[in-house]
Every structure is written in structure tokens, then in C-alpha cells.
Scaffold this motif. Structure first.
Motif, short mmCIF file in Angstrom:
data_model
loop_
_atom_site.label_atom_id
_atom_site.label_comp_id
_atom_site.label_asym_id
_atom_site.label_seq_id
_atom_site.Cartn_x
_atom_site.Cartn_y
_atom_site.Cartn_z
N ALA A 26 -17.57 38.36 -2.12
CA ALA A 26 -16.97 39.64 -1.72
C ALA A 26 -17.77 40.35 -0.64
CB ALA A 26 -16.83 40.55 -2.94
N GLU A 27 -19.08 40.04 -0.53
CA GLU A 27 -19.94 40.81 0.38
C GLU A 27 -20.62 39.99 1.46
OE1 GLU A 27 -22.68 43.24 -1.83
OE2 GLU A 27 -21.16 43.81 -3.32
N LEU A 28 -20.63 38.69 1.35
CA LEU A 28 -21.23 37.85 2.38
C LEU A 28 -20.53 38.08 3.71
CD1 LEU A 28 -23.47 35.53 2.27
CD2 LEU A 28 -21.54 33.93 2.38
N ALA B 119 -11.03 33.68 0.79
CA ALA B 119 -10.09 33.21 1.82
C ALA B 119 -9.30 34.38 2.40
CB ALA B 119 -9.14 32.17 1.22
N HIS B 120 -8.89 35.32 1.54
CA HIS B 120 -8.14 36.48 2.03
C HIS B 120 -8.99 37.34 2.97
CE1 HIS B 120 -5.18 36.34 -1.63
NE2 HIS B 120 -5.06 35.30 -0.82
N ARG B 121 -10.30 37.38 2.75
CA ARG B 121 -11.19 38.10 3.67
C ARG B 121 -11.15 37.45 5.05
NH1 ARG B 121 -17.05 38.53 2.02
NH2 ARG B 121 -17.06 40.14 3.64
N TYR B 122 -11.09 36.13 5.09
CA TYR B 122 -10.98 35.45 6.39
C TYR B 122 -9.64 35.73 7.05
CZ TYR B 122 -15.44 33.08 6.50
OH TYR B 122 -16.77 32.83 6.60
N ALA B 123 -8.60 35.83 6.25
CA ALA B 123 -7.29 36.17 6.81
C ALA B 123 -7.34 37.55 7.47
CB ALA B 123 -6.22 36.13 5.72
N ARG B 124 -7.95 38.51 6.79
CA ARG B 124 -8.06 39.85 7.36
C ARG B 124 -8.92 39.84 8.62
NH1 ARG B 124 -8.43 41.13 1.81
NH2 ARG B 124 -10.71 41.36 1.92
N LYS B 125 -10.01 39.09 8.59
CA LYS B 125 -10.89 39.00 9.76
C LYS B 125 -10.15 38.41 10.95
CE LYS B 125 -14.97 39.16 11.80
NZ LYS B 125 -15.69 40.43 12.06
N ALA B 126 -9.37 37.37 10.72
CA ALA B 126 -8.63 36.75 11.82
C ALA B 126 -7.62 37.73 12.41
CB ALA B 126 -7.92 35.49 11.31
N ARG B 127 -6.95 38.50 11.59
CA ARG B 127 -5.99 39.49 12.10
C ARG B 127 -6.71 40.57 12.91
NH1 ARG B 127 -0.99 38.61 10.21
NH2 ARG B 127 -0.77 37.43 8.26
N GLU B 128 -7.87 41.00 12.44
CA GLU B 128 -8.64 41.99 13.19
C GLU B 128 -9.03 41.47 14.57
OE1 GLU B 128 -12.01 42.91 10.82
OE2 GLU B 128 -10.84 43.76 9.16
N VAL C 38 -14.90 30.55 -15.15
CA VAL C 38 -14.07 29.79 -14.21
C VAL C 38 -12.99 30.69 -13.61
CG1 VAL C 38 -12.43 27.90 -13.98
CG2 VAL C 38 -14.53 27.56 -15.28
N LEU C 39 -12.35 31.50 -14.43
CA LEU C 39 -11.32 32.40 -13.92
C LEU C 39 -11.89 33.37 -12.89
CD1 LEU C 39 -9.43 33.19 -17.26
CD2 LEU C 39 -8.67 31.67 -15.42
N ILE C 40 -13.06 33.92 -13.18
CA ILE C 40 -13.71 34.83 -12.23
C ILE C 40 -14.03 34.09 -10.93
CG2 ILE C 40 -15.84 36.13 -11.80
CD1 ILE C 40 -15.88 36.72 -14.86
N SER C 41 -14.55 32.87 -11.03
CA SER C 41 -14.96 32.10 -9.86
C SER C 41 -13.78 31.72 -8.99
CB SER C 41 -15.72 30.84 -10.29
OG SER C 41 -16.87 31.16 -11.04
N CYS C 42 -12.70 31.25 -9.62
CA CYS C 42 -11.51 30.86 -8.85
C CYS C 42 -10.89 32.06 -8.15
CB CYS C 42 -10.49 30.20 -9.77
SG CYS C 42 -10.97 28.57 -10.38
N ASN C 43 -10.82 33.17 -8.84
CA ASN C 43 -10.27 34.38 -8.23
C ASN C 43 -11.14 34.83 -7.06
OD1 ASN C 43 -8.13 36.47 -8.49
ND2 ASN C 43 -9.89 37.83 -8.72
N ALA C 44 -12.47 34.68 -7.21
CA ALA C 44 -13.38 35.04 -6.12
C ALA C 44 -13.15 34.15 -4.89
CB ALA C 44 -14.83 34.91 -6.59
N ILE D 9 -27.71 39.85 -2.39
CA ILE D 9 -26.51 40.11 -3.20
C ILE D 9 -26.66 39.50 -4.59
CG2 ILE D 9 -24.01 39.79 -3.34
CD1 ILE D 9 -24.07 39.50 -0.21
N LEU D 10 -27.18 38.28 -4.65
CA LEU D 10 -27.39 37.61 -5.93
C LEU D 10 -28.31 38.43 -6.84
CD1 LEU D 10 -27.28 34.70 -7.54
CD2 LEU D 10 -29.61 34.53 -6.66
N THR D 11 -29.41 38.90 -6.28
CA THR D 11 -30.38 39.65 -7.08
C THR D 11 -29.78 40.95 -7.58
OG1 THR D 11 -32.14 38.67 -5.73
CG2 THR D 11 -32.72 40.57 -7.08
#
Length: 840
Positions: free
Chosen positions: A62-64, A221-230, A210-216, A36-38
Motif C-alpha cells: 500500500a505504501e511502497l 495492481a490498482h495503484r499502478y492503474a491509477r499511476k498510469a492514468r495520472e 492469505v486473504l489479506i495477502s491476495c487482497n493486498a 514500512i515493515l518495521t
């Protein structure tokens, strides 16, 4: 699992099951981050580097793969499989390509890697040729610097091949205001910045990063929330309830401030994990965990003590899920999959009051319950530390994991003030990595910046600047030029000055490379004063900036200098030339053993001839005591080389037995190194400060040093940290501690490391517990900085070497960290086994 001492209780079944996941894990190499980094770097080649780093982190988060392991209450993983490692090709990668087929054949720190992963990485790595931090750092280095590295005078491998770590961020800021609040701070700083300044162009790029990183991080965290609900759709009612709570919490934190202890634990962990994802620098340390986490526990009236303890235990398990792959040579200095996540409790507040609180004790219980090598658990001790707190810590020591490490406020706080910290910041210190103190959330310390082989420098000094046949350092005199001990010491000083200069040049080369190619905007937003300055920590944005290389071999150099002073220049029992011949031949164990005549050749004037002539001149009854005359060295015969070695070992006092003369020699040897280091500055407008600790590099560094004048054979390990040489501290633990306390620990403000080893029987019962506590108080009263204890039966260690599968949960202290014994290289295992085993 070890039998727990009274007072710790038993972990829950959940915690035991999660612990088994770690113990049963087979570490493997995963490729998601590298791929993903590359991809991101290829998409952003036109952008400033700090924005490329932020965009890469955004894409990775976003993709890990998002993984919630069975039974987890605290979520957030770097890898799909437990205790596995991602790859970070932007720092270095050629070594990994070269070692693909040996990763699972190592004698320690083994990893498996699939054929598919090999093919994928082999396709990724060519993009990074010429783009890594390690390549740029090498291009900055002078030839003499590179030569010194090649000859093992020092190594800068920690940041040379890896990301920068050794830091504690301001976790409290995230817990209280969340990343949404930090983003508001950034926007305010952008508004307040001087737009007319040419520096604003770079500042604006940093702010956007910094803004990009914090938003990421929020979206992660929201991805984990969705995963837990699934996952909640097809599980038991109890697990469904747990997963729905995980989902609710991950939708809330770390975006916003935490409002409960559970939210604080989860917010802390996701922040900690993302720092590791951004850069693979180890020693990302929680520091004063009990201070910033306790307010959330104290205000949480909905949580039971049992639930709070289980959450803490689950968090301790997560620390052990993080892993990294190092090159094979580095595993000799960092054996046992260590991540050095140092978490410390106790000490005093910024206002100078005792800081012990209920969470300080709960952290000890979590350490006992989990009984794994992470986090690197530590305690701060000062004059007003409660006796109950110290005794509880000693009980943890008796469990035999080499945990906790103990630190002395009475030395560390003045040492940090001397380096420019305010009184309040010094009182608020945490420990980073092994033993390195710093002000959390304000410091870019670059601790563990290099290992410096003090014993190698003495060897070079005795060889007129040569390493073998290579002229490496300045010419400071052949053996025949040394007419007194001060001549030897002066040569050591001059060689030290030369090699410390090149050490600092190497460190600064690596420092510059990271600032240019691997700035860390996410990490930087949690370190003062990066936002107000508009700079990453790599560019000098932190409030305090240091570089901390550590010297290795203190006791060996001190004992060797003592032997030369006593046997050569004071007693004349051996000449310096003959001693050097013995060292060059490894005391007759090498093929190049010189043949030296045992008796005087014809025409040679001997000591007995001179003495007889003097007696005739003065008369037998002159009253003059001729026995006081120093006897010249007798030629060293081949058959007497082992006798000479035994004389060096047994005929000279050794550091570690509370003998002032040799203890002061070790102090002087260390001070010469420390004083030289502190003359230099780094590219972040900070200063160098020395440390005296080896991780486990004392074993590897010993292989580069020939026989030494203390009787040590060529290739044997050097002493670990500021501990006495193995087996030389024969006067008991108090005498050893007294010797170590005589070193100037405040001068080595990057940290000192003292290991002691006890047989479990020595600490049995209440008496054993109080004896250990008394030893600690006495050592700290004499201004020792740090001590830690291995409490383990030697026979257990030997059995674990023979049948490792039966001892997979045996945790021991290696140096500034603990590790599973069976994961260590055998040379490191042997070093631990051979350390002096004390009793009271």
C-alpha cells in the motif's frame, strides 16, 4: 550489443532503450520496505506471526513507491531506481550495518548507499535485535555445528541470512482464475475445515493471512492503474494510449483471470514481483514459462507477432530490474548480482509428448534481443526434441552469454520419480535457481540449502579429524595408521558422515527458524497443498518437501584420491607421510617447509640395498622379475617439492579425459557424499537430497583448503560443479563430457552442474553449430544431467579486466547462472579465464 546470429532479428528501439537503463544503472540501497515493515511489526506485536507477515505485506504494497519507468509496457518495480535493492531486516541486518562504508568499495557486487539511508537503517535495526531468523537459527545449532561452519567445512548462508527462495509457484492458477479466484478457494477451504480440530486455530490464522495477502496484491495492481492514468495527462498521444492500456490491464489482472497475452504477461510479472517483495529469497523461478503462457498467445487473435515479441522482450528486461544486496562474504559465492530466475522451455508434456511450441522459440529470441544475465534461460532436451529446437538453442549459445543451460529429461525425470514424485509431476519439472529440478507449484525444495566443502573433508581425514590444530571431526587415524588405500577411503567416509550430520543439523535449524519467524502466506497460496492443508510452505504445506545441499570439489577429491592410490599404495613413489609433509608446506611455498634429507642417513636401509640382497639370494638368472616390486617412497627433499607436485599433476590420470579408473574414483567420492545426505529428513516431513554444484563458491571455498594431492596449491579455487579441474581436461570436449557422464547424476537429484568453454572459432558456421548439437546429444545419451557453455575468446576476458567500462554488456557463464563479467570479483573472473578452452 553483441552481433546477433541469423534468425533472431533486431530488438525494437523501446527494448534497446530499456536495456540501456539497466546497463547504465548504479545499484543502490533503498529503505522503503525496511521502514514500512518495521512500522507494521510494531503495530501487530499481539498477533500470530503469519498474520503479522500478511499485515506487513499489506502495508508494504500500500505504501511502497509506485514507479512506471520511461517506455515500459510491463510495469511493477521493487525499487525507485533501476537494478537497486530493498532491505529485509527481519532475516538479518547486523552485517549490513557493519558494511555500510564498504558497499561501494567491494571488488564485486557494489552498491551505493546515501548517508540518509545509513541513518534511517541504523535507527531501524535496533528493533530487530534478537528477532531475526538468523539469530533464532543460530540458537538452535550445536557447538560442533557452529565450529564446522567457522572452519568452512560448509556454509548455510543462503537461507541463514536471507529469505527462503528457490521455488516456482503455480503461475497458471493466477493467470486463469486470478487472486479473486484463489480467495474463493480459501473461503471454501475454511468452510470445509474441521472446526473441532485444535489445528484449526492455526489454520484459520493462515487462511486469514492469505486473504489479506491476495487482497493486498489486487490493490497493488490498482495503484499502478491509477499511476498510469495520472501519467497519461502530459505525454505524447502514442504514450498516452500505452499508459491507458496499462491502466486498464492493471485494473483487471491479477485480480481476475487473464483474457489476452498482454494481460497474462502483466499478471505474471506483478505476481512474480510481489513474491520478491514478501521475501528476498532469490531463485524465484518462472520455470515452464512456455507451457503456461502459450495458451494465452494461441487464443489471442488481436495481437501481432511483432507486438507479442516486444512484450516478451520487455518482460525479459524486467527480470534484470530485480536485485538484492548480500553480505560481502556471500558475494564471493554469488558474484555478479545474480537472482537466478530460471525460465525453461521445451521438454515434454505431463502426458509424455513433446512440449515445444512457438513461445519456446520466441523466448530464445527474447534472450538474444535483451542479451542480459536474467532470466537464467534454460532448455529441456529429450529424445524427441526437434532438431530445429536444439539447433536454435545452440545458436543462442553461440552469442557468448553462457545461455542457455541444457537439461536432460532422460535423467532428471527418473531421478525425481525415485524421490517420490508422480510420473506426471516429474515430466512437468522446471529448473529452480542454478540447476535444481522440481515440480512447479507443488514443491518446497529448499534447494541450494548449503555449500559443502568435500575437499576440506578429505583434508581433515588426512589430519585425523583436525582442521589446522583444531580437533573438528572424529579421530579416524594419523597418517602412520593408514596401511592401505582403503584405510584412507574409510577415514574419508567417517569424516563425511560426521560433517554431513552437522550440515543437516544446521539446515534444519534454519528451516525451523523460518517456520517460526518468517512464514510466507502470499507465496504459499500458489503452492499445492498449502490451502487444503491450512499451512504455509515453511510449515510443510507443500505437496513435496526436500532440502538440497550441494557438494563442491568432486574432481579435486577424485583426482587426489587417485594420486594417493596410485603413487603411494600402488607404485610406492612417495610415502603418505612425505606427501602430507609436502601438502602441509604447500609444496615448499610456505615458511613452514620441512627440511627432509634427500639421501639415506647412516644406518638406514634403502630400497637399493634390499634389492641387491634379494638378487644375491636368488641369483642373477633366477627368472624372477624383481622390477615388479613396489619401490618404497624416497625421502622428499626440499628441493624436490615442486618435482613432487609435477608428478602429482602429470604422473596420475585426471578426471575429465575419459579414463575409467580415475572417473570411477570421482564417482565414488561424490556417491559417498550423496548417500550420506539422503539419510536425513527435514522439519517439513521431507527428505534431504544432494546436489553437486557450486554457484561461484568453488572460488571462496578453495581459500579454506590447503594444498591437495592432485597438485593444487593452497587457496586455489576448487573445480566448479562436476567439471574437471581447470586445465586437467586435455583430451578434448567429448572426453571431458564422457567423464562427467560417468558420475551418478540421478543420485544427485538436487542437480549437477557441468561447464564447458569454447573459443568462438570452434562453433563457426553450420559445422560448428552441428558439432555442438552432436556433443549435447552424445552427452545426454550417456545420461549426463546438465551442461552449459561459455563461448568467448580469452583475450576478450583479459581486455575486459583491464578496461571494464568498454565491456559493460559482456555476459558470461559463471556457474549455474550468467552475469555481467565486469561486475564479478576478480578472483571469480580469473577462475573463468583459466578454465580449459576447447575446440573440436
Amino acid at each position: 550489443m553483441n552481433n546477433l546470429s541469423r534468425g533472431f532479428g533486431e530488438p525494437t528501439q523501446r527494448v534497446q532503450a530499456l536495456r540501456e537503463q539497466i546497463l547504465n544503472a548504479s545499484p543502490r540501497i533503498e529503505t522503503d520496505r525496511a521502514r514500512i515493515l518495521t512500522e507494521s511489526y510494531k503495530e501487530t506485536e499481539s498477533l500470530p506471526m503469519v498474520l503479522r507477515r500478511a499485515k506487513a505485506l499489506e502495508k508494504i504494497l500500500a505504501e511502497l513507491p509506485v514507479i512506471i519507468r520511461s517506455g515500459e509496457l510491463i510495469v511493477g518495480s521493487l525499487t525507485v531506481e533501476p537494478h537497486s535493492a530493498q532491505v529485509f531486516p527481519e532475516f538479518s541486518n547486523q552485517w549490513l550495518l557493519n558494511e555500510f562504508d564498504r558497499l561501494n568499495q567491494r571488488t564485486g557486487d557494489r552498491f551505493t548507499i546515501s548517508e540518509e539511508a545509513k541513518r534511517e537503517l541504523a535507527a531501524i535495526f535496533p528493533y530487530w535485535q534478537g528477532k531475526t531468523t538468523s539469530e533464532l537459527a543460530t540458537s538452535y545449532m550445536m557447538q560442533d555445528t557452529l565450529a564446522s561452519i567457522e572452519e568452512n567445512v560448509f556454509t548455510v548462508g543462503n537461507y541463514y541470512f536471507n529469505g527462503v527462495g528457490h521455488i516456482a509457484v503455480d503461475y497458471a492458477k493466477v493467470l486463469h482464475k486470478g487472486f479473486k479466484g484463489i480467495m474463493q478457494d480459501v473461503l471454501a477451504a475454511m468452510d470445509a475445515a474441521d472446526k473441532r480440530s485444535p489445528d484449526y486455530l492455526k489454520q484459520e490464522a493462515f487462511f486469514k493471512a492469505v486473504l489479506i495477502s491476495c487482497n493486498a496484491a489486487i490493490n497493488f495492481a490498482h495503484r499502478y492503474a491509477r499511476k498510469a492514468r495520472e501519467m497519461a495527462d502530459d505525454v505524447s498521444p502514442q504514450r498516452r494510449s500505452e499508459l491507458m492500456e496499462i491502466a486498464r490491464i492493471c485494473e483487471t489482472v491479477p485480480e481476475n483471470g487473464a483474457s489476452s497475452f498482454y494481460e497474462a504477461c502483466q499478471s505474471f510479472w506483478l505476481t512474480h514481483a510481489i513474491i520478491q517483495i514478501e521475501s528476498n529469497g532469490h531463485s524465484i523461478s518462472p520455470a515452464r514459462f512456455d507451457q503456461y503462457m502459450y495458451p494465452f498467445l494461441a487464443q489471442d487473435h488481436s495481437i501481432t507477432p511483432e507486438m507479442a515479441q516486444e512484450l516478451l522482450d520487455c518482460l525479459w528486461i524486467k527480470f534484470n530490474d530485480i536485485n538484492k544486496v548480500r553480505d560481502e562474504d556471500s558475494t564471493k559465492g554469488f558474484g555478479g548480482y545474480p537472482m537466478f530466475q530460471n525460465l525453461i522451455v521445451g521438454g515434454q508434456t505431463r502426458g509424455g509428448l513433446d512440449a515445444t511450441n512457438p513461445l519456446s522459440y520466441m523466448a530464445m529470441t527474447a534472450t538474444a534481443h535483451v542479451s542480459l544475465h536474467e532470466p537464467s534461460f534454460s532448455v529441456r532436451i529429450w529424445a524427441k526434441s526437434p532438431d530445429d529446437f536444439l539447433l536454435k538453442a545452440c545458436e543462442v549459445s553461440r552469442l557468448g552469454m553462457g545461455i542457455p543451460a541444457y537439461y536432460n529429461d532422460e535423467v532428471i525425470i527418473p531421478a525425481l520419480i525415485n524421490r517420490g514424485l508422480s510420473l506426471e509431476d516429474a515430466r512437468d519439472y522446471g529448473i529452480i535457481g542454478c540447476v535444481e529440478p522440481q515440480s512447479p507449484g507443488k514443491t518446497e525444495g529448499w534447494h541450494d540449502a548449503a555449500f559443502f566443502n568435500m575437499s576440506k573433508v578429505l583434508e581433515i581425514a588426512l589430519n585425523n579429524g583436525r582442521s589446522g590444530t583444531r580437533q573438528l571431526g572424529p579421530k579416524t587415524g594419523e597418517i602412520a595408521d593408514f596401511h592401505c588405500f582403503d584405510d584412507v577411503l574409510e577415514a574419508y567416509r567417517k569424516q563425511m558422515a560426521w560433517f554431513v550430520h552437522h550440515l543437516t543439523a544446521a539446515d534444519n535449524s534454519v528451516d525451523l527458524a523460518h517456520a517460526e519467524r518468517a512464514p510466507l502466506p502470499f507465496l504459499s497460496c500458489m503452492v499445492d497443498d498449502c490451502i487444503s492443508r491450512g499451512k504455509t510452505v515453511q510449515e510443510g504445506g507443500a505437496h513435496y518437501n526436500f532440502t538440497g545441499p550441494q557438494g563442491v570439489g568432486v574432481a579435486n577429491v577424485g583426482d587426489s584420491l587417485m594420486a594417493i592410490k596410485r603413487l603411494v599404495f600402488e607404485e610406492g613413489r612417495v610415502s603418505l607421510a612425505h606427501l602430507k609433509e609436502a601438502l602441509d608446506s604447500n609444496f615448499g611455498l610456505s615458511a613452514e617447509t620441512p627440511s627432509v634429507p634427500a639421501k639415506a642417513e647412516e644406518g638406514e636401509v634403502t630400497y637399493d640395498m634390499v634389492l641387491g640382497a634379494l638378487k644375491k639370494i636368488l641369483g642373477e638368472n633366477s627368472g624372477i622379475d624383481l622390477s615388479a616390486l613396489a619401490k618404497p617412497a624416497e625421502p622428499v627433499a626440499q628441493g624436490s617439492l615442486e618435482a613432487l607436485r609435477q608428478m602429482l599433476i602429470n604422473g596420475v590420470p585426471k578426471f575429465g579425459n575419459d579414463i575409467d579408473e580415475v572417473d570411477m574414483m570421482a564417482r565414488a567420492a561424490a556417491e559417498i557424499y550423496c548417500r550420506e545426505v539422503e539419510k536425513y529428513r527435514n522439519p517439513r516431513s521431507g527428505v534431504f537430497q544432494a546436489g553437486l554444484y557450486p554457484v561461484s563458491a568453488n572460488v571462496a571455498m578453495g581459500t579454506a583448503v590447503g594444498a591437495t594431492a592432485d597438485g593444487r596449491l593452497a587457496g586455489e579455487p576448487l573445480p566448479d560443479g562436476v567439471s574437471p579441474s581447470r586445465g586437467m581436461d586435455c583430451s578434448g570436449p567429448t572426453a571431458a563430457a564422457n567423464s562427467v557422464a560417468k558420475l551418478d547424476h540421478a543420485l544427485a537429484s538436487n542437480g549437477t552442474l557441468f561447464n564447458q568453454k569454447f573459443h568462438p572459432a570452434a562453433l563457426k558456421g553450420e559445422d560448428g553449430l552441428h558439432h555442438l548439437a552432436a556433443l549435447l546429444r552424445g552427452f545426454f545419451d550417456q545420461k549426463g544431467m546438465h551442461v552449459q557453455f561459455n563461448v568467448v575468446d580469452r583475450s576478450i576476458l583479459l581486455a575486459a579486466q583491464k578496461e571494464p567500462e568498454k565491456y559493460r554488456d559482456l555476459v558470461v557463464r559463471v556457474a549455474g547462472y550468467s552475469a555481467q563479467f565486469v561486475s564479478l570479483d576478480k578472483s571469480v573472473q580469473d577462475d573463468i579465464i583459466m578454465r580449459t578452452e576447447h575446440s573440436f
